[in-house]
Design an enzyme around this catalytic site. Structure first.
Site, PDB file in Angstrom:
ATOM      1  N   GLY A  13       0.788  -1.236   0.000  1.00  0.00           N
ATOM      2  CA  GLY A  13       0.000   0.000   0.000  1.00  0.00           C
ATOM      3  C   GLY A  13       0.817   1.281   0.000  1.00  0.00           C
ATOM      4  CG  ASN A  15       1.843   3.540  -5.686  1.00  0.00           C
ATOM      5  OD1 ASN A  15       2.258   4.593  -6.181  1.00  0.00           O
ATOM      6  ND2 ASN A  15       2.416   2.364  -5.917  1.00  0.00           N
ATOM      7  NE  ARG A  66     -13.818 -11.365 -13.108  1.00  0.00           N
ATOM      8  CZ  ARG A  66     -13.053 -11.340 -14.189  1.00  0.00           C
ATOM      9  NH1 ARG A  66     -11.736 -11.390 -14.064  1.00  0.00           N
ATOM     10  NH2 ARG A  66     -13.570 -11.309 -15.382  1.00  0.00           N
ATOM     11  NE  ARG A  92      -8.811 -11.833  -6.992  1.00  0.00           N
ATOM     12  CZ  ARG A  92      -8.505 -13.130  -7.155  1.00  0.00           C
ATOM     13  NH1 ARG A  92      -7.316 -13.582  -6.780  1.00  0.00           N
ATOM     14  NH2 ARG A  92      -9.362 -13.959  -7.680  1.00  0.00           N
ATOM     15  CG  LEU A  94     -11.255  -4.777 -10.710  1.00  0.00           C
ATOM     16  CD1 LEU A  94     -11.041  -3.289 -10.536  1.00  0.00           C
ATOM     17  CD2 LEU A  94     -12.197  -5.324  -9.637  1.00  0.00           C
ATOM     18  CG  ASN A 108      -3.886  -0.028 -12.392  1.00  0.00           C
ATOM     19  OD1 ASN A 108      -3.700  -0.294 -11.205  1.00  0.00           O
ATOM     20  ND2 ASN A 108      -3.259  -0.674 -13.373  1.00  0.00           N
ATOM     21  CG  HIS A 110       1.338  -1.306 -15.477  1.00  0.00           C
ATOM     22  ND1 HIS A 110       0.983  -2.579 -15.062  1.00  0.00           N
ATOM     23  CD2 HIS A 110       2.312  -1.472 -16.404  1.00  0.00           C
ATOM     24  CE1 HIS A 110       1.710  -3.464 -15.716  1.00  0.00           C
ATOM     25  NE2 HIS A 110       2.524  -2.822 -16.532  1.00  0.00           N
ATOM     26  CG  ASP A 146      -1.757  -3.628 -17.317  1.00  0.00           C
ATOM     27  OD1 ASP A 146      -2.334  -3.108 -16.356  1.00  0.00           O
ATOM     28  OD2 ASP A 146      -1.023  -4.631 -17.207  1.00  0.00           O
ATOM     29  CD  GLU A 175       4.894   2.282  -9.065  1.00  0.00           C
ATOM     30  OE1 GLU A 175       3.842   2.044  -8.452  1.00  0.00           O
ATOM     31  OE2 GLU A 175       5.701   1.381  -9.361  1.00  0.00           O
TER      32      GLU A 175
HETATM   33  C1  GRF Z   1       3.266  -0.869  -7.567  1.00  0.00           C
HETATM   34  O1  GRF Z   1       4.480  -1.074  -8.211  1.00  0.00           O
HETATM   35  C2  GRF Z   1       2.169  -0.612  -8.571  1.00  0.00           C
HETATM   36  O2  GRF Z   1       2.597   0.056  -9.705  1.00  0.00           O
HETATM   37  C3  GRF Z   1       1.748  -2.017  -8.927  1.00  0.00           C
HETATM   38  O3  GRF Z   1       1.833  -2.749  -7.746  1.00  0.00           O
HETATM   39  C4  GRF Z   1       2.786  -2.145  -6.871  1.00  0.00           C
HETATM   40  C5  GRF Z   1       2.070  -1.864  -5.595  1.00  0.00           C
HETATM   41  O4  GRF Z   1       2.910  -1.354  -4.599  1.00  0.00           O
HETATM   42  N1  GRF Z   1       0.439  -2.000  -9.545  1.00  0.00           N
HETATM   43  P1  GRF Z   1       2.276  -0.687  -3.315  1.00  0.00           P
HETATM   44  O5  GRF Z   1       1.334  -1.709  -2.698  1.00  0.00           O
HETATM   45  O6  GRF Z   1       1.545   0.551  -3.730  1.00  0.00           O
HETATM   46  O7  GRF Z   1       3.430  -0.399  -2.409  1.00  0.00           O
END
Ligand code: GRF
Length: 199
Positions: A13, A15, A66, A92, A94, A108, A110, A146, A175
């Site tokens: 978590g 991000n 799902r 997951r 979606l 999202n 990525h 993606d 990020e």
């Molecule tokens: C990040 O690298 C994000 O880009 C990818 O999964 C990772 C999650 O990291 N989708 P965090 O849980 O936010 O630390």
């Protein structure tokens, strides 16, 4: 006006933490109304809870399909008044029903410069392919994984001495800068992409 945001996580978590910290600025146009995790051991839940953010654990393993899992996500997000959903390491896929309902409001992050390296293990694949630039992308979620319209990207250099660990740390730091900037654009309604004018 501050837009209520729901964040979906599966693990660390970091991000989500970057979004929470950005939202704490008084002039930020969004706030985190809810953090949902689909795994009980998600470390991010503790962080959110300690900051007084509403948290909810919705484990996909508790549902037979799902669709049922996603219906529970949808109900919880709607009841919390969420207007934008940020996927932040949510592991997951979606389905089309959920993605269509939240179209233009579902974003999202990525860890690659899309369209390069869709899917998993992006840092290993970037190193193996010999690219000199790698990075991260924030994009709207579309039915194909993606592939939705890109909101923002940050490039980072790839060095000959890089390992998966060093490269992923450099991308992750990028990020944490990029996601709040992109959320700000979407929350302000400053981002327009054909067919994705959700707000
Ligand atoms: C990040 O690298 C994000 O880009 C990818 O999964 C990772 C999650 O990291 N989708 P965090 O849980 O936010 O630390």
């Amino acid at each position: 006006m501050s837009v209520p945001v729901g964040v979906l996580i599966s693990g660390r978590g970091s991000n989500m933490q970057a979004l929470v910290k950005a939202c704490a600025a008084p002039d930020f146009p969004a706030h985190i109304a809810l953090v949902i995790a689909n795994c009980a051991d998600s470390e991010g839940l503790k962080f959110a809870h300690e900051r007084g953010i509403k948290i909810k654990l919705i484990e996909h393993t508790d549902f037979e399909t799902r669709e049922a899992f996603e219906a529970a996500l949808h109900t919880t997000l709607s009841e919390a008044g969420v207007d934008i959903v940020c996927l932040a390491g949510f592991m997951r896929l979606l389905g089309a029903g959920f993605v269509r309902v939240w179209k233009g409001k579902l974003i999202n992050i990525h860890p690659s410069l899309l369209p390069a390296f869709r899917g998993l293990n992006t840092h290993r694949r970037a190193l193996e392919s010999g690219v000199k630039q790698h990075g991260c992308t924030v994009h709207f979620v579309s039915v194909k994984m993606d592939e939705g319209p890109i909101i923002g990207q940050t490039e980072v250099p790839v060095y000959e001495t890089d390992t998966v660990d060093t490269l992923s740390s450099r991308v992750l730091a990028a990020e944490h800068q990029l996601y709040p900037k992109c959320l700000q654009l979407v929350a302000q309604g400053d981002f327009r992409s054909l067919g994705f004018e959700g707000r």
